[in-house]
Write a protein that holds these residues in place. Sequence first.
Motif, PDB file in Angstrom:
ATOM      1  N   LEU A 119       0.830  -1.208   0.000  1.00  0.00           N
ATOM      2  CA  LEU A 119       0.000   0.000   0.000  1.00  0.00           C
ATOM      3  C   LEU A 119       0.865   1.259   0.000  1.00  0.00           C
ATOM      4  CD1 LEU A 119      -2.847   1.342   0.354  1.00  0.00           C
ATOM      5  CD2 LEU A 119      -2.390   1.260   2.828  1.00  0.00           C
ATOM      6  N   ALA A 120       1.922   1.270   0.856  1.00  0.00           N
ATOM      7  CA  ALA A 120       2.789   2.447   0.958  1.00  0.00           C
ATOM      8  C   ALA A 120       3.511   2.732  -0.357  1.00  0.00           C
ATOM      9  CB  ALA A 120       3.809   2.243   2.079  1.00  0.00           C
ATOM     10  N   ALA A 121       3.737   1.688  -1.169  1.00  0.00           N
ATOM     11  CA  ALA A 121       4.423   1.881  -2.442  1.00  0.00           C
ATOM     12  C   ALA A 121       3.503   2.465  -3.502  1.00  0.00           C
ATOM     13  CB  ALA A 121       4.993   0.548  -2.926  1.00  0.00           C
ATOM     14  N   SER A 122       2.184   2.531  -3.212  1.00  0.00           N
ATOM     15  CA  SER A 122       1.228   3.008  -4.221  1.00  0.00           C
ATOM     16  C   SER A 122       0.659   4.378  -3.887  1.00  0.00           C
ATOM     17  CB  SER A 122       0.080   1.995  -4.354  1.00  0.00           C
ATOM     18  OG  SER A 122      -0.691   1.946  -3.160  1.00  0.00           O
ATOM     19  N   MET A 123       1.320   5.133  -3.013  1.00  0.00           N
ATOM     20  CA  MET A 123       0.770   6.416  -2.586  1.00  0.00           C
ATOM     21  C   MET A 123       0.861   7.497  -3.662  1.00  0.00           C
ATOM     22  SD  MET A 123      -0.650   6.299   0.395  1.00  0.00           S
ATOM     23  CE  MET A 123      -1.343   4.777  -0.276  1.00  0.00           C
ATOM     24  N   SER A 124       1.576   7.223  -4.751  1.00  0.00           N
ATOM     25  CA  SER A 124       1.667   8.219  -5.824  1.00  0.00           C
ATOM     26  C   SER A 124       0.529   8.106  -6.832  1.00  0.00           C
ATOM     27  CB  SER A 124       3.004   8.065  -6.560  1.00  0.00           C
ATOM     28  OG  SER A 124       3.112   6.761  -7.119  1.00  0.00           O
ATOM     29  N   VAL A 125      -0.293   7.053  -6.691  1.00  0.00           N
ATOM     30  CA  VAL A 125      -1.402   6.867  -7.632  1.00  0.00           C
ATOM     31  C   VAL A 125      -2.630   7.621  -7.126  1.00  0.00           C
ATOM     32  CG1 VAL A 125      -0.505   4.615  -8.300  1.00  0.00           C
ATOM     33  CG2 VAL A 125      -2.221   4.759  -6.482  1.00  0.00           C
TER      34      VAL A 125
END
Length: 240
Positions: A119-125
């Motif tokens: 989840l933390a890796a997808s905060m730019s979406v």
Amino acid sequence: MEEAAVQQVGLALEDLHMMVILSLTLNVILLFAFAYLIATRGQNDNSLKLQTDIKKLSNDLKLLDSKVKDLQPKRAVTELPQVEAFGGFKAEEPPPEIPEDSGIDFSAMNPFVDAYNLLAASMSVPKQRQACEKFIKDNDLKMIRYGGMMNFLQAVDVEESNYWAWKIPNQKNLYAVVPNPMIPCDREVYERGGMNTTFEANYKDGVYARYVVLSPAIFAVDNANAWKIENVGELNLLRK
């Protein structure tokens, strides 16, 4: 009986003083004998006999010193320096680590930590708030905000929260805690948001956009919803 005991102690002390004086005298004699032996070494036949006498005198002196030590009064326990009683951990000290045999199943946290890191890796979406709210609901997480001075309180909104807490199975009031991935880690968050006391991290300066949890922090919560750090976690902070 008391007078006899006092007299006996007095006699023992007198004997001790006499033996100490005798020991000092023999030490002086032995010192001069050594000096004389060195000065006359090889000059006459008496040096060999003097060496034998010095050796005997040295042995007698060792025996006398041993008796003097036996006669010296023993120090009472109350005379010895006392160790200051342990007063617990100071506020500025890190909290104690939870022992491995505490009954906590740390392996049970791995699926939660892995899901959080994804989840933390997808905060730019787009729609990151919706994704975080769904993650909180699916994992039945508690939201925590930092109130300053090591006070952690219950939060009611995802954007207000600084940390999320996941209930550790088979533990009455212990939670695995991770940062809110929506809030980048800058100096304000790190130093004044409780991050530097909640996690060990590789923060140096600037802004870090992504959290990678290596191990979650362990928190305990009481009946008043006040949270306390039991064990610090570990983070790897990434710029992107």
